[in-house]
Motif scaffolding. Structure first.
Motif, short mmCIF file in Angstrom:
data_model
loop_
_atom_site.label_atom_id
_atom_site.label_comp_id
_atom_site.label_asym_id
_atom_site.label_seq_id
_atom_site.Cartn_x
_atom_site.Cartn_y
_atom_site.Cartn_z
N GLY A 122 27.16 -15.20 34.12
CA GLY A 122 26.99 -16.59 34.54
C GLY A 122 26.88 -17.45 33.30
O GLY A 122 27.52 -17.19 32.29
N VAL A 143 23.64 -12.38 32.51
CA VAL A 143 23.84 -13.82 32.71
C VAL A 143 23.46 -14.60 31.44
O VAL A 143 24.17 -15.52 31.05
CB VAL A 143 23.02 -14.31 33.93
CG1 VAL A 143 22.97 -15.83 33.98
CG2 VAL A 143 23.62 -13.77 35.23
N SER A 201 29.95 -18.05 37.83
CA SER A 201 29.31 -16.74 37.68
C SER A 201 30.23 -15.69 38.28
O SER A 201 31.22 -16.02 38.94
CB SER A 201 27.93 -16.72 38.33
OG SER A 201 28.02 -16.75 39.74
#
Ligand SMILES: *Cc1c(COP(=O)(O)O)cnc(C)c1O
Length: 413
Positions: free
Chosen positions: A260, A234, A271
């Motif tokens: 994300g 992420v 995401s």
């Protein structure tokens, strides 16, 4: 009336915001009114260099024209139909993101925490349906010092007291091992294990890069044990480390990518969980969902982000500027810094406690027009937008060096 509101000073905005927003953050006292590239302008017209990039959500900088054009264009067409119906941006986004990851399927969600939650659900269901784990026994190995988001399941397997305190009881099914120790991962695995969930570089922990060979060894261990490797990229993914994915530095391909932050270009939350059909295919209609996941606006912005990543310049720029950043920061070790950790255009620098806290250093930097963020007391995290100019990057390091120098002269603190 609106004219009066518009003329609030930064100080007035801070007081007003504090009165009615929950106090789950202690922001630096800057009040942004507009932003472009690596620069934020506050309500009083002061300009600040942003070297945090919203924790890498703004890898491509503020107001990137290509991303804004895609958003504006989509706003005038259709923004949401829910997943009850299909729309004309879904196929392109999912097929291109899958191709970027070298995988077959994409599960679009909104926030990073939702991608992590979704990855946990997929790994558990895969464990029961494919691996044959006994009902409700699935175990996931996680690393000490992790940060995967703020939901109750996720903070339940954090070891950060401030993230956990007062939020239990927590979900069972997680085993914690030290980060960077592959043998500890091996020792944690048994017949109930379904996945190892890791950040390839621990961002919130202070940009902690594991020892060379660690990720590749964990990949081998997962293969031998028949356990999924789930990489939470992420924060580390989508260009920050000089590659599309941090896992690439060791030639590692996880079974699931969790993405994300930069996937939404700093425009909208986007995401995703990305994997092959033999894993992500365990989800069938009704088993998982999200009202906003994969909405047309998110897919349109996501496709524009993919345009940038497919062109490759964000990754190249992170690698090039990252070398410069690392060299300049390493020269400050012993001059106010006790340690520097870098990968790509991403650094965690530990401030000599004799000079003050990282928070105090960030406040001093802000007073000189540079916005960075402290983490865990002594660490300042630097993650400038990948579009930052060399001059601006040098300026940010100059300001850090000046702040450290002034703090080493007690009379000027
Ligand atoms: C920020 C972050 C998350 C959570 O993302 P949100 O969008 O804030 O929910 C998860 N994992 C990592 C590694 C992160 O850095």
């Amino acid at each position: 009336m609106t004219g009066v509101l518009a003329r609030r000073t930064a100080a007035e905005h801070l007081v007003a915001a504090d009165a009615h927003s929950a106090h789950n953050y202690a922001p630096l006292p800057v009040v942004a009114a507009s932003a472009q590239g690596a620069w934020i302008t506050d309500v009083d017209g002061r300009r600040y260099l942003d070297v945090l990039s919203a924790y890498s959500a703004l890898n491509f900088g503020h107001s990137h024209p290509h991303l804004l054009a895609a958003a504006h264009d989509q706003l005038d067409r259709v923004t949401l139909v829910s997943r009850a119906f299909q729309h004309d941006r879904m196929a392109e986004f999912c097929s291109r993101l899958a191709a970027l990851c070298g995988k077959e399927l994409v599960l679009p969600m909104n926030t990073g925490a939702e991608a992590v939650e979704s990855g946990i659900k997929v790994a558990r269901r895969w464990g029961y349906r494919v691996k044959g784990v006994a009902p409700d026994r699935a175990a996931i190995t996680v690393a000490a010092g992790n940060f995967h988001g703020r939901t109750t399941t996720i903070v339940g397997f954090s070891d950060d007291p401030s993230a956990r305190d007062g939020f239990g009881p927590f979900a069972p099914g997680f085993r914690m091992v030290p980060f960077g120790d592959a043998e500890a991962v091996r020792a944690s695995l048994d017949a109930d294990s379904v996945a190892v969930l890791l950040e390839p570089v621990q961002g919130e922990a202070g940009v902690v890069v594991p020892p060379a060979g660690y990720l590749a060894e964990v990949r081998r261990i997962c293969d031998e044990a028949g356990v999924l490797l789930v990489a939470d990229e992420v924060q580390s993914g989508l260009g920050r480390t000089g590659r599309t994915f941090a896992c690439e530095h060791e030639g590692v391909v996880p079974d699931l990518y969790l993405l994300g932050k930069a996937l939404g270009g700093g425009v909208v939350p986007v995401s995703a969980v990305v994997g092959d059909a033999d894993v992500l295919g365990v989800l069938d209609p009704g088993s998982h969902g999200s009202t906003f996941g994969g909405n047309p606006l998110a897919c349109a912005v996501g496709c524009a982000v993919l345009d940038l990543l497919e062109a490759g310049w964000p990754q190249r720029r992170a690698a090039e500027l990252g070398e410069r950043l690392a060299a300049r920061l390493e020269a400050l070790v012993g001059h106010g810094l006790t340690a520097v950790r870098t990968t790509g255009l991403w650094a965690g620098v530990d401030v000599d406690p004799a000079l003050g806290t990282a928070r105090e250093v960030c406040k001093d930097m802000m007073a000189r027009g540079v916005l960075a963020k402290d983490t865990h007391g002594a660490t300042v995290r630097l993650a400038p937008p990948l579009v930052i100019s060399e001059e601006d990057l040098d300026h940010a390091v100059d300001v850090l060096a000046e702040v450290l120098r002034l703090r080493s002269v007690p009379a000027q603190r």
